[in-house]
Design a protein around this motif. Sequence first.
Motif, short mmCIF file in Angstrom:
data_model
loop_
_atom_site.label_atom_id
_atom_site.label_comp_id
_atom_site.label_asym_id
_atom_site.label_seq_id
_atom_site.Cartn_x
_atom_site.Cartn_y
_atom_site.Cartn_z
N ILE A 135 0.86 -1.18 0.00
CA ILE A 135 0.00 0.00 0.00
C ILE A 135 0.89 1.23 0.00
CG2 ILE A 135 -1.74 1.27 1.33
CD1 ILE A 135 -2.14 -1.96 2.26
N TYR A 136 0.78 2.02 -1.06
CA TYR A 136 1.62 3.21 -1.19
C TYR A 136 0.77 4.47 -1.05
CZ TYR A 136 4.97 6.53 -3.10
OH TYR A 136 5.82 7.60 -3.27
N ARG A 137 1.08 5.28 -0.06
CA ARG A 137 0.33 6.49 0.22
C ARG A 137 -1.17 6.22 0.26
NH1 ARG A 137 3.63 11.13 -3.19
NH2 ARG A 137 5.58 10.80 -2.12
N GLY A 138 -1.51 5.11 0.92
CA GLY A 138 -2.92 4.77 1.10
C GLY A 138 -3.56 4.03 -0.05
N VAL A 139 -2.83 3.87 -1.17
CA VAL A 139 -3.44 3.20 -2.33
C VAL A 139 -2.90 1.78 -2.45
CG1 VAL A 139 -3.70 3.23 -4.85
CG2 VAL A 139 -3.75 5.38 -3.57
N LEU A 140 -3.79 0.83 -2.53
CA LEU A 140 -3.41 -0.58 -2.63
C LEU A 140 -2.90 -0.92 -4.03
CD1 LEU A 140 -3.57 -3.57 -1.56
CD2 LEU A 140 -5.88 -3.61 -2.53
N ILE A 141 -1.75 -1.61 -4.07
CA ILE A 141 -1.26 -2.17 -5.33
C ILE A 141 -1.58 -3.66 -5.24
CG2 ILE A 141 0.83 -2.60 -6.71
CD1 ILE A 141 1.74 0.05 -4.86
N PRO A 142 -2.67 -4.11 -5.85
CA PRO A 142 -3.22 -5.44 -5.50
C PRO A 142 -2.40 -6.62 -6.01
CG PRO A 142 -4.54 -4.42 -7.25
CD PRO A 142 -3.48 -3.42 -6.87
N ASN A 143 -2.64 -7.76 -5.38
CA ASN A 143 -2.09 -9.05 -5.83
C ASN A 143 -0.57 -9.10 -5.87
OD1 ASN A 143 -4.71 -10.27 -6.44
ND2 ASN A 143 -4.82 -8.76 -8.08
N SER A 144 0.08 -8.59 -4.83
CA SER A 144 1.55 -8.59 -4.85
C SER A 144 2.13 -10.00 -4.68
CB SER A 144 2.11 -7.64 -3.79
OG SER A 144 1.47 -7.84 -2.55
N GLU A 145 1.41 -10.89 -3.96
CA GLU A 145 1.80 -12.31 -3.89
C GLU A 145 3.27 -12.52 -3.48
OE1 GLU A 145 -0.08 -15.26 -4.36
OE2 GLU A 145 -1.75 -13.87 -4.16
N LEU A 146 3.70 -11.80 -2.46
CA LEU A 146 5.11 -11.91 -2.07
C LEU A 146 5.40 -13.13 -1.20
CD1 LEU A 146 5.99 -8.15 -1.49
CD2 LEU A 146 6.16 -9.52 -3.56
N GLY A 147 4.39 -13.95 -0.98
CA GLY A 147 4.63 -15.24 -0.31
C GLY A 147 5.29 -16.22 -1.26
N GLN A 202 13.88 -13.89 9.16
CA GLN A 202 14.96 -12.95 8.87
C GLN A 202 15.34 -13.02 7.39
OE1 GLN A 202 16.57 -10.65 10.74
NE2 GLN A 202 18.03 -10.14 9.11
N ARG A 203 15.54 -14.23 6.88
CA ARG A 203 15.90 -14.40 5.46
C ARG A 203 14.78 -13.87 4.56
NH1 ARG A 203 19.25 -13.63 2.71
NH2 ARG A 203 18.90 -15.08 1.01
N TYR A 204 13.56 -14.22 4.93
CA TYR A 204 12.43 -13.81 4.10
C TYR A 204 12.33 -12.28 4.00
CZ TYR A 204 7.77 -12.92 2.41
OH TYR A 204 6.71 -12.42 1.68
N GLU A 234 11.13 -16.37 -4.52
CA GLU A 234 12.07 -17.45 -4.24
C GLU A 234 13.10 -16.95 -3.23
OE1 GLU A 234 13.56 -19.52 -7.74
OE2 GLU A 234 15.43 -19.81 -6.63
N VAL A 235 13.25 -17.70 -2.15
CA VAL A 235 14.26 -17.36 -1.14
C VAL A 235 15.14 -18.59 -0.93
CG1 VAL A 235 14.67 -16.66 1.25
CG2 VAL A 235 12.73 -15.70 0.01
N ASP A 236 16.42 -18.46 -1.18
CA ASP A 236 17.38 -19.57 -1.04
C ASP A 236 16.90 -20.84 -1.76
OD1 ASP A 236 18.84 -17.82 0.53
OD2 ASP A 236 17.89 -18.50 2.39
N GLY A 237 16.34 -20.63 -2.95
CA GLY A 237 15.93 -21.78 -3.77
C GLY A 237 14.57 -22.37 -3.43
N HIS A 238 13.83 -21.72 -2.52
CA HIS A 238 12.52 -22.26 -2.14
C HIS A 238 11.43 -21.20 -2.33
CE1 HIS A 238 14.31 -25.73 -0.07
NE2 HIS A 238 15.25 -24.88 0.30
N ASP A 239 10.22 -21.69 -2.60
CA ASP A 239 9.05 -20.82 -2.57
C ASP A 239 8.95 -20.32 -1.12
OD1 ASP A 239 6.62 -19.69 -3.55
OD2 ASP A 239 5.48 -21.33 -2.66
N ALA A 240 8.97 -19.00 -0.93
CA ALA A 240 9.13 -18.46 0.43
C ALA A 240 8.16 -19.04 1.44
CB ALA A 240 8.99 -16.94 0.38
N GLU A 241 6.88 -19.16 1.07
CA GLU A 241 5.91 -19.61 2.08
C GLU A 241 6.12 -21.06 2.49
OE1 GLU A 241 1.89 -18.95 0.60
OE2 GLU A 241 1.84 -20.95 -0.27
N SER A 242 6.80 -21.84 1.64
CA SER A 242 7.04 -23.25 2.01
C SER A 242 8.09 -23.36 3.13
CB SER A 242 7.47 -24.06 0.78
OG SER A 242 8.79 -23.70 0.42
N ARG A 243 8.77 -22.25 3.45
CA ARG A 243 9.77 -22.24 4.54
C ARG A 243 9.35 -21.34 5.70
NH1 ARG A 243 14.06 -25.42 4.39
NH2 ARG A 243 15.47 -23.77 5.10
#
Length: 261
Positions: free
Chosen positions: A146-158, A191-193, A161-170
């Motif tokens: 959310i930037y200055r109150g406006v939603l940037i939808p569907n960012s899906e940051l879960g 911390q890594r995420y 890729e973090v250290d070769g894995h889908d972030a949410e799987s870790r």
Amino acid sequence: MTERPVLGIDIGGSGIKGAPVDLTVGEFATKRLRIETPQHSTPKNVAAVVKEIVDHFADQIGDGPIGITIPAVVTHGQTRSAANIDKSWIDAPAEQIFEDQLGRGIVLVNDADAAGVAEVQYGAAKGHPGLVLMTTLGTGIGSALIYRGVLIPNSELGHIEVDGHDAESRAAASIKDKTGMSYQDYAKRLQRYYEVVEALFWPDLIVVGGGVSKDSDEFLPHLDLKTKIVPAELRNKAGIIGAAWLAHDAEEHPDPIPRAT
Ligand code: BGC
């Protein structure tokens, strides 16, 4: 702001919860109603439960659209993915399906996007003038930018890729629960995420939601980030409150892109 409460409904993998929301204060106007998510969580079956909730609160809400959250990417009324719900949601004309079942207008949004909007409007990031990143740590990881109150939808940051894995799987809270990991070890994964996410987006504030955020004292102090990171305030009410806020907002600022059907 509206005078009558706006209904918000939060569709999750195990429960579908709704409450009329007083948008002047960002609080439930009445006690919420929760119904189990049907085992076979197809659009048709879920829409039938949503109808029960809408009927239950019909006398208390106005006739404007109601807000509904779903754990999926939502673009112009269509669900494009499906996390913890039946795969038949993928590419379904979901808003239309709900409207046909309910006979009234609805606004469908990603669950984490709704929670993020609620925190910016009424909670831990209230009135923040910069870039806020909301993350929900639960079965998966949801995100809202959310930037200055406006939603940037569907960012899906879960799903970065973090250290070769889908972030949410870790780093989802469900992984901690499943493995019996200590908060100290879980903090190492977070911390890594967050390190990777902050290097990509440079937010001004990170808000941590999801059930695990009630124990934030156990893991937030172990994190060493450039960005200020705080627990969510609205807890499990955020989805419902954000959905209601977005439904009301959509009346004033309709989506200029035609809905996919
Ligand atoms: C999904 C997101 C959702 C998040 C939280 C993720 O797996 O991809 O759309 O917001 O889980 O439910």
